[in-house]
Write a protein that holds these residues in place. Sequence first.
Motif, PDB file in Angstrom:
ATOM      1  N   GLU A 187       0.820  -1.223   0.000  1.00 39.95           N
ATOM      2  CA  GLU A 187       0.000   0.000   0.000  1.00 39.95           C
ATOM      3  C   GLU A 187       0.848   1.265   0.000  1.00 39.95           C
ATOM      4  N   LEU A 188       2.080   1.163   0.463  1.00 41.66           N
ATOM      5  CA  LEU A 188       2.959   2.319   0.604  1.00 41.66           C
ATOM      6  C   LEU A 188       3.942   2.451  -0.552  1.00 41.66           C
ATOM      7  N   LEU A 189       3.790   1.602  -1.567  1.00 40.24           N
ATOM      8  CA  LEU A 189       4.714   1.559  -2.697  1.00 40.24           C
ATOM      9  C   LEU A 189       3.990   1.851  -4.002  1.00 40.24           C
ATOM     10  N   ASP A 190       4.772   2.206  -5.024  1.00 34.60           N
ATOM     11  CA  ASP A 190       4.263   2.242  -6.390  1.00 34.60           C
ATOM     12  C   ASP A 190       5.367   1.732  -7.305  1.00 34.60           C
ATOM     13  N   GLU A 191       5.121   1.735  -8.597  1.00 39.60           N
ATOM     14  CA  GLU A 191       6.077   1.151  -9.540  1.00 39.60           C
ATOM     15  C   GLU A 191       7.431   1.868  -9.546  1.00 39.60           C
ATOM     16  N   ALA A 192       7.453   3.139  -9.137  1.00 39.84           N
ATOM     17  CA  ALA A 192       8.704   3.899  -9.118  1.00 39.84           C
ATOM     18  C   ALA A 192       9.477   3.745  -7.808  1.00 39.84           C
ATOM     19  N   SER A 193       8.888   3.101  -6.806  1.00 43.26           N
ATOM     20  CA  SER A 193       9.550   2.931  -5.510  1.00 43.26           C
ATOM     21  C   SER A 193      10.802   2.076  -5.661  1.00 43.26           C
ATOM     22  N   GLU A 194      11.812   2.408  -4.833  1.00 39.02           N
ATOM     23  CA  GLU A 194      13.020   1.585  -4.831  1.00 39.02           C
ATOM     24  C   GLU A 194      13.628   1.520  -3.444  1.00 39.02           C
ATOM     25  N   VAL A 195      14.283   0.388  -3.182  1.00 41.18           N
ATOM     26  CA  VAL A 195      15.040   0.185  -1.947  1.00 41.18           C
ATOM     27  C   VAL A 195      16.468  -0.135  -2.347  1.00 41.18           C
ATOM     28  N   PRO A 248      24.268  -0.516  14.285  1.00 43.40           N
ATOM     29  CA  PRO A 248      23.661   0.784  13.986  1.00 43.40           C
ATOM     30  C   PRO A 248      23.290   0.870  12.505  1.00 43.40           C
ATOM     31  N   ILE A 249      22.217   1.611  12.229  1.00 39.39           N
ATOM     32  CA  ILE A 249      21.792   1.801  10.842  1.00 39.39           C
ATOM     33  C   ILE A 249      21.049   3.127  10.707  1.00 39.39           C
ATOM     34  N   ALA A 250      21.131   3.673   9.519  1.00 43.47           N
ATOM     35  CA  ALA A 250      20.330   4.849   9.152  1.00 43.47           C
ATOM     36  C   ALA A 250      19.491   4.447   7.947  1.00 43.47           C
ATOM     37  N   LEU A 251      18.209   4.707   8.013  1.00 43.67           N
ATOM     38  CA  LEU A 251      17.309   4.456   6.894  1.00 43.67           C
ATOM     39  C   LEU A 251      16.996   5.818   6.289  1.00 43.67           C
ATOM     40  N   ASP A 252      17.431   6.013   5.068  1.00 45.33           N
ATOM     41  CA  ASP A 252      17.325   7.295   4.371  1.00 45.33           C
ATOM     42  C   ASP A 252      16.148   7.215   3.403  1.00 45.33           C
ATOM     43  N   PHE A 253      15.035   7.844   3.772  1.00 44.67           N
ATOM     44  CA  PHE A 253      13.794   7.786   3.010  1.00 44.67           C
ATOM     45  C   PHE A 253      13.589   9.037   2.161  1.00 44.67           C
ATOM     46  N   ARG A 254      12.953   8.850   1.017  1.00 44.63           N
ATOM     47  CA  ARG A 254      12.334   9.936   0.257  1.00 44.63           C
ATOM     48  C   ARG A 254      10.888   9.517   0.076  1.00 44.63           C
ATOM     49  N   ARG A 308       3.645   8.030  -0.574  1.00 48.26           N
ATOM     50  CA  ARG A 308       4.230   6.689  -0.747  1.00 48.26           C
ATOM     51  C   ARG A 308       5.756   6.771  -0.690  1.00 48.26           C
ATOM     52  N   LEU A 309       6.366   5.605  -0.524  1.00 45.77           N
ATOM     53  CA  LEU A 309       7.819   5.521  -0.529  1.00 45.77           C
ATOM     54  C   LEU A 309       8.337   5.729  -1.946  1.00 45.77           C
ATOM     55  N   SER A 310       9.192   6.718  -2.109  1.00 47.20           N
ATOM     56  CA  SER A 310       9.879   6.900  -3.394  1.00 47.20           C
ATOM     57  C   SER A 310      11.179   6.111  -3.388  1.00 47.20           C
ATOM     58  N   ARG A 311      11.937   6.297  -2.292  1.00 51.93           N
ATOM     59  CA  ARG A 311      13.252   5.656  -2.208  1.00 51.93           C
ATOM     60  C   ARG A 311      13.600   5.416  -0.757  1.00 51.93           C
ATOM     61  N   LEU A 312      14.199   4.276  -0.491  1.00 53.52           N
ATOM     62  CA  LEU A 312      14.752   3.954   0.818  1.00 53.52           C
ATOM     63  C   LEU A 312      16.156   3.433   0.594  1.00 53.52           C
ATOM     64  N   ALA A 313      17.136   4.086   1.232  1.00 58.40           N
ATOM     65  CA  ALA A 313      18.525   3.625   1.171  1.00 58.40           C
ATOM     66  C   ALA A 313      18.942   3.212   2.578  1.00 58.40           C
ATOM     67  N   LEU A 314      19.441   1.982   2.689  1.00 53.23           N
ATOM     68  CA  LEU A 314      19.942   1.490   3.975  1.00 53.23           C
ATOM     69  C   LEU A 314      21.404   1.870   4.082  1.00 53.23           C
ATOM     70  N   ARG A 315      21.755   2.576   5.157  1.00 50.96           N
ATOM     71  CA  ARG A 315      23.108   3.111   5.294  1.00 50.96           C
ATOM     72  C   ARG A 315      23.729   2.631   6.597  1.00 50.96           C
ATOM     73  N   ASP A 316      24.816   1.881   6.467  1.00 51.02           N
ATOM     74  CA  ASP A 316      25.537   1.375   7.641  1.00 51.02           C
ATOM     75  C   ASP A 316      26.335   2.468   8.343  1.00 51.02           C
ATOM     76  N   ASP A 317      26.793   3.448   7.598  1.00 51.68           N
ATOM     77  CA  ASP A 317      27.600   4.537   8.152  1.00 51.68           C
ATOM     78  C   ASP A 317      26.657   5.665   8.583  1.00 51.68           C
ATOM     79  N   THR A 318      26.251   5.605   9.847  1.00 54.38           N
ATOM     80  CA  THR A 318      25.263   6.586  10.335  1.00 54.38           C
ATOM     81  C   THR A 318      25.835   7.995  10.388  1.00 54.38           C
ATOM     82  N   ALA A 319      27.120   8.142  10.660  1.00 55.45           N
ATOM     83  CA  ALA A 319      27.736   9.480  10.687  1.00 55.45           C
ATOM     84  C   ALA A 319      27.680  10.118   9.292  1.00 55.45           C
TER      85      ALA A 319
END
Length: 126
Positions: free
Chosen positions: A26-34, A95-101, A106-117
Amino acid sequence: MSTPVAEIAARVVEAINSRDRGRLAELLDEASEVVTGRTTHHGPEAIVAWSRKEYDHLVRRYSIDEYRTRDDAVLALGSVEYAWTEDGSVADSAPIALDFRIGGGRLSRLALRDDTAAALADFARI
């Protein structure tokens, strides 16, 4: 976490953690990416498949301590935990940072980032 984009990001995290295919879709569309450290998953089918990935006797979940927002961007700070399926206790955590757009609710983009700093520094430049 009172902004609409932060609420959507939190709903995405909850859907991933619960492995609820319908809630996440429900929170995604065809342009969404992880974007993970290994690959980029495009569209609802690929993202749902990624979110449901399990390991022998372990379940991955995200424990978020803080959501920061700026326009359509959300940075979620916390940890990724791998918990034993038998009793739910945490076997490993990092530790993790989840970088959302977020766009159009809806979710456009989610990037999982190990380097939180680095994620924090990049977010400050938005």
